[in-house]
Design a protein around this motif. Structure first.
Motif, short mmCIF file in Angstrom:
data_model
loop_
_atom_site.label_atom_id
_atom_site.label_comp_id
_atom_site.label_asym_id
_atom_site.label_seq_id
_atom_site.Cartn_x
_atom_site.Cartn_y
_atom_site.Cartn_z
N TRP A 71 9.46 -5.29 0.74
CA TRP A 71 8.78 -4.38 -0.17
C TRP A 71 7.82 -3.43 0.54
CZ3 TRP A 71 10.31 -3.28 -4.91
CH2 TRP A 71 11.15 -4.20 -5.53
N GLU A 72 8.16 -3.06 1.77
CA GLU A 72 7.33 -2.08 2.49
C GLU A 72 7.63 -0.70 1.94
OE1 GLU A 72 6.98 0.02 6.83
OE2 GLU A 72 7.98 -1.92 6.69
N PRO A 73 6.62 -0.02 1.38
CA PRO A 73 6.88 1.30 0.80
C PRO A 73 7.07 2.36 1.89
CG PRO A 73 4.57 0.72 0.52
CD PRO A 73 5.24 -0.45 1.18
N ARG A 74 8.06 3.21 1.66
CA ARG A 74 8.32 4.33 2.57
C ARG A 74 8.39 5.60 1.73
NH1 ARG A 74 12.09 1.80 6.81
NH2 ARG A 74 10.75 0.14 7.54
N MET B 51 9.79 11.09 -2.57
CA MET B 51 10.46 9.95 -3.17
C MET B 51 9.98 8.71 -2.43
SD MET B 51 14.53 9.14 -3.36
CE MET B 51 14.86 10.48 -4.47
N ILE B 52 9.59 7.71 -3.18
CA ILE B 52 9.19 6.44 -2.57
C ILE B 52 10.35 5.48 -2.71
CG2 ILE B 52 7.63 4.47 -2.73
CD1 ILE B 52 5.56 6.36 -3.88
N TYR B 53 10.62 4.77 -1.62
CA TYR B 53 11.59 3.69 -1.67
C TYR B 53 10.99 2.52 -0.91
CZ TYR B 53 13.00 5.23 3.03
OH TYR B 53 13.00 5.58 4.35
N PHE B 54 11.54 1.34 -1.13
CA PHE B 54 10.96 0.14 -0.55
C PHE B 54 11.95 -0.48 0.43
CE2 PHE B 54 8.65 0.92 -4.38
CZ PHE B 54 7.34 0.63 -4.03
N ILE C 38 0.86 -1.18 0.00
CA ILE C 38 0.00 0.00 0.00
C ILE C 38 0.90 1.23 0.00
CG2 ILE C 38 -1.74 1.29 1.27
CD1 ILE C 38 -2.68 -1.45 2.39
N LEU C 39 0.85 1.98 -1.07
CA LEU C 39 1.71 3.16 -1.19
C LEU C 39 1.23 4.25 -0.23
CD1 LEU C 39 2.11 3.22 -5.05
CD2 LEU C 39 3.74 2.41 -3.36
N PRO C 40 2.18 4.95 0.39
CA PRO C 40 1.80 5.96 1.39
C PRO C 40 1.11 7.17 0.77
CG PRO C 40 4.19 5.91 1.07
CD PRO C 40 3.61 4.82 0.22
N GLU C 41 0.30 7.81 1.59
CA GLU C 41 -0.33 9.07 1.20
C GLU C 41 0.70 10.18 1.35
OE1 GLU C 41 -3.43 9.60 0.03
OE2 GLU C 41 -3.75 7.45 0.08
N LEU C 42 0.50 11.25 0.60
CA LEU C 42 1.35 12.43 0.76
C LEU C 42 0.89 13.20 1.99
CD1 LEU C 42 1.68 13.83 -2.84
CD2 LEU C 42 3.43 12.73 -1.47
#
Length: 111
Positions: A65-68, A58-61, A37-41
């Protein structure tokens, strides 16, 4: 990420794409695998600020594969001072760079 509207479109399409291949991904990673689940801004600290950074986030995993999200909020930098802006960006990018560095170190094979 440079545009919040484009990011929302990306999130929607990423979820749809993962759902299209969910059966295949569960076969590869196990029945309990779920798409990240991609984070909200986050909201800007000062939504009335006029200035804005070109890069918003910037999204990194992380592991598994936990999105940060590394978020860049121009309203958090007072006075438009370039040194403060550089320091702010460095702080925001520190977790990303640490993650990249740790990943690179873990892939290095001893001789």
């Amino acid at each position: 990420m440079t545009d919040p509207v484009d990011y929302q479109r990306f999130k929607t399409s990423a979820v749809a794409e993962a759902e299209d291949v969910l059966f295949e991904l569960k076969g590869k990673y196990g029945d309990f695998w779920q798409p990240p689940i991609l984070p909200e801004l986050p909201r800007p600290m000062n939504p009335k600020a006029v200035r804005d950074f070109y890069f918003k986030a910037m999204i990194y995993f992380a592991e598994g594969w936990e999105p940060r999200l590394a978020y860049f909020d121009a309203s958090a930098v007072r006075g438009g001072n370039p040194r403060r802006a550089n320091k702010y960006f460095a702080e925001c990018l520190r977790p990303v760079m640490t993650h990249i560095s740790e990943g690179a170190q873990s892939r290095v094979q001893p001789s």
